[in-house]
Motif scaffolding. Sequence first.
Motif, PDB file in Angstrom:
ATOM      1  N   PHE A 162       0.843  -1.190   0.000  1.00  0.00           N
ATOM      2  CA  PHE A 162       0.000   0.000   0.000  1.00  0.00           C
ATOM      3  C   PHE A 162       0.882   1.245   0.000  1.00  0.00           C
ATOM      4  O   PHE A 162       2.020   1.225   0.460  1.00  0.00           O
ATOM      5  CB  PHE A 162      -0.996   0.026   1.168  1.00  0.00           C
ATOM      6  CG  PHE A 162      -0.384  -0.055   2.539  1.00  0.00           C
ATOM      7  CD1 PHE A 162       0.014   1.091   3.219  1.00  0.00           C
ATOM      8  CD2 PHE A 162      -0.223  -1.283   3.168  1.00  0.00           C
ATOM      9  CE1 PHE A 162       0.561   1.018   4.494  1.00  0.00           C
ATOM     10  CE2 PHE A 162       0.325  -1.376   4.443  1.00  0.00           C
ATOM     11  CZ  PHE A 162       0.716  -0.221   5.109  1.00  0.00           C
ATOM     12  N   ASP A 163       0.340   2.316  -0.562  1.00  0.00           N
ATOM     13  CA  ASP A 163       1.048   3.606  -0.613  1.00  0.00           C
ATOM     14  C   ASP A 163       0.004   4.709  -0.747  1.00  0.00           C
ATOM     15  O   ASP A 163      -0.813   4.692  -1.667  1.00  0.00           O
ATOM     16  CB  ASP A 163       2.019   3.647  -1.787  1.00  0.00           C
ATOM     17  CG  ASP A 163       2.932   4.876  -1.759  1.00  0.00           C
ATOM     18  OD1 ASP A 163       2.635   5.849  -1.024  1.00  0.00           O
ATOM     19  OD2 ASP A 163       3.936   4.857  -2.478  1.00  0.00           O
ATOM     20  N   SER A 164       0.030   5.644   0.165  1.00  0.00           N
ATOM     21  CA  SER A 164      -0.958   6.722   0.176  1.00  0.00           C
ATOM     22  C   SER A 164      -0.710   7.775  -0.887  1.00  0.00           C
ATOM     23  O   SER A 164      -1.614   8.543  -1.213  1.00  0.00           O
ATOM     24  CB  SER A 164      -0.932   7.420   1.538  1.00  0.00           C
ATOM     25  OG  SER A 164       0.322   8.077   1.726  1.00  0.00           O
ATOM     26  N   GLY A 165       0.501   7.814  -1.401  1.00  0.00           N
ATOM     27  CA  GLY A 165       0.863   8.975  -2.209  1.00  0.00           C
ATOM     28  C   GLY A 165       1.035  10.162  -1.270  1.00  0.00           C
ATOM     29  O   GLY A 165       1.076  10.014  -0.050  1.00  0.00           O
ATOM     30  N   ASN A 166       1.108  11.360  -1.833  1.00  0.00           N
ATOM     31  CA  ASN A 166       1.329  12.561  -1.028  1.00  0.00           C
ATOM     32  C   ASN A 166       0.091  12.889  -0.187  1.00  0.00           C
ATOM     33  O   ASN A 166      -1.013  12.980  -0.715  1.00  0.00           O
ATOM     34  CB  ASN A 166       1.658  13.736  -1.953  1.00  0.00           C
ATOM     35  CG  ASN A 166       2.188  14.915  -1.189  1.00  0.00           C
ATOM     36  OD1 ASN A 166       3.120  14.784  -0.423  1.00  0.00           O
ATOM     37  ND2 ASN A 166       1.579  16.075  -1.405  1.00  0.00           N
ATOM     38  N   LEU A 167       0.295  13.059   1.114  1.00  0.00           N
ATOM     39  CA  LEU A 167      -0.782  13.486   2.017  1.00  0.00           C
ATOM     40  C   LEU A 167      -0.440  14.878   2.538  1.00  0.00           C
ATOM     41  O   LEU A 167       0.487  15.036   3.330  1.00  0.00           O
ATOM     42  CB  LEU A 167      -0.923  12.531   3.206  1.00  0.00           C
ATOM     43  CG  LEU A 167      -1.381  11.105   2.947  1.00  0.00           C
ATOM     44  CD1 LEU A 167      -1.364  10.295   4.235  1.00  0.00           C
ATOM     45  CD2 LEU A 167      -2.770  11.100   2.335  1.00  0.00           C
ATOM     46  N   ASN A 168      -1.184  15.882   2.100  1.00  0.00           N
ATOM     47  CA  ASN A 168      -1.003  17.228   2.633  1.00  0.00           C
ATOM     48  C   ASN A 168      -1.711  17.330   3.974  1.00  0.00           C
ATOM     49  O   ASN A 168      -2.507  16.450   4.345  1.00  0.00           O
ATOM     50  CB  ASN A 168      -1.551  18.271   1.657  1.00  0.00           C
ATOM     51  CG  ASN A 168      -0.697  18.359   0.406  1.00  0.00           C
ATOM     52  OD1 ASN A 168       0.530  18.424   0.486  1.00  0.00           O
ATOM     53  ND2 ASN A 168      -1.340  18.334  -0.755  1.00  0.00           N
ATOM     54  N   SER A 169      -1.454  18.391   4.709  1.00  0.00           N
ATOM     55  CA  SER A 169      -2.098  18.598   6.004  1.00  0.00           C
ATOM     56  C   SER A 169      -3.613  18.489   5.852  1.00  0.00           C
ATOM     57  O   SER A 169      -4.212  19.089   4.957  1.00  0.00           O
ATOM     58  CB  SER A 169      -1.715  19.979   6.541  1.00  0.00           C
ATOM     59  OG  SER A 169      -2.258  20.155   7.832  1.00  0.00           O
ATOM     60  N   GLY A 170      -4.237  17.650   6.693  1.00  0.00           N
ATOM     61  CA  GLY A 170      -5.682  17.442   6.651  1.00  0.00           C
ATOM     62  C   GLY A 170      -6.121  16.277   5.781  1.00  0.00           C
ATOM     63  O   GLY A 170      -7.261  15.823   5.875  1.00  0.00           O
ATOM     64  N   ASP A 171      -5.250  15.782   4.917  1.00  0.00           N
ATOM     65  CA  ASP A 171      -5.589  14.640   4.062  1.00  0.00           C
ATOM     66  C   ASP A 171      -5.527  13.342   4.866  1.00  0.00           C
ATOM     67  O   ASP A 171      -4.814  13.250   5.871  1.00  0.00           O
ATOM     68  CB  ASP A 171      -4.618  14.525   2.886  1.00  0.00           C
ATOM     69  CG  ASP A 171      -4.781  15.629   1.851  1.00  0.00           C
ATOM     70  OD1 ASP A 171      -5.804  16.346   1.901  1.00  0.00           O
ATOM     71  OD2 ASP A 171      -3.874  15.778   1.007  1.00  0.00           O
ATOM     72  N   SER A 172      -6.246  12.330   4.376  1.00  0.00           N
ATOM     73  CA  SER A 172      -6.195  11.027   5.041  1.00  0.00           C
ATOM     74  C   SER A 172      -6.108   9.918   3.996  1.00  0.00           C
ATOM     75  O   SER A 172      -6.392  10.120   2.818  1.00  0.00           O
ATOM     76  CB  SER A 172      -7.424  10.826   5.937  1.00  0.00           C
ATOM     77  OG  SER A 172      -8.598  10.817   5.178  1.00  0.00           O
ATOM     78  N   PHE A 173      -5.713   8.744   4.478  1.00  0.00           N
ATOM     79  CA  PHE A 173      -5.562   7.555   3.642  1.00  0.00           C
ATOM     80  C   PHE A 173      -6.011   6.356   4.469  1.00  0.00           C
ATOM     81  O   PHE A 173      -5.681   6.253   5.656  1.00  0.00           O
ATOM     82  CB  PHE A 173      -4.096   7.383   3.224  1.00  0.00           C
ATOM     83  CG  PHE A 173      -3.777   6.038   2.634  1.00  0.00           C
ATOM     84  CD1 PHE A 173      -4.219   5.687   1.363  1.00  0.00           C
ATOM     85  CD2 PHE A 173      -3.025   5.110   3.346  1.00  0.00           C
ATOM     86  CE1 PHE A 173      -3.925   4.444   0.824  1.00  0.00           C
ATOM     87  CE2 PHE A 173      -2.718   3.865   2.819  1.00  0.00           C
ATOM     88  CZ  PHE A 173      -3.166   3.535   1.549  1.00  0.00           C
ATOM     89  N   SER A 174      -6.769   5.446   3.852  1.00  0.00           N
ATOM     90  CA  SER A 174      -7.235   4.239   4.537  1.00  0.00           C
ATOM     91  C   SER A 174      -6.799   2.992   3.787  1.00  0.00           C
ATOM     92  O   SER A 174      -6.724   2.997   2.558  1.00  0.00           O
ATOM     93  CB  SER A 174      -8.769   4.234   4.626  1.00  0.00           C
ATOM     94  OG  SER A 174      -9.220   5.298   5.400  1.00  0.00           O
TER      95      SER A 174
END
Length: 157
Positions: A72-84
């Motif tokens: 798994f890889d979320s890619g870029n998460l900026n402030s406030g972003d989420s990944f599940s």
Amino acid sequence: MKTWIKPLIALLILLLVAMPSKVSATTNTTHKVEVDDNYFEPKTITIRVGDTVEWENEGQNPHTVTADDGSFDSGNLNSGDSFSHTFTKAGKYAYYCKYHGAAGGVGMAGTVVVMSGPAQTGAGGMANHESLLPILLLVVGVVILYLGLRFKYNRIS
């Protein structure tokens, strides 16, 4: 047939109909992991097969959630972003932030431990048997009804 048998049978049927049933023995849960500047909180999380982990970037900088094994890889998460990500197999899954860590637990890194098998035990090593509560209540109700009716009809006779 004795007169107390009919109310007892009626109560049994009523209790069995009213008794909640569990369609599924397990409920999948979503667990939260905080992504902050240069750390994951908690660093290690233990979940069950079928559970989901949600990582939310609460820091100021961009981050990633990248599995050491590439699963798994979320890619870029900026402030406030989420990944599940939902975990479907038992095992130990190490992950890291590509910007602030590296595979193998270097720097900003964490671990998801995925357990399978019977429910986890609580205090005292007792398994959680909440599904047995309706059966226990049914048995207690029947015993109380039986004793009450037996006492009532023995006093009258």
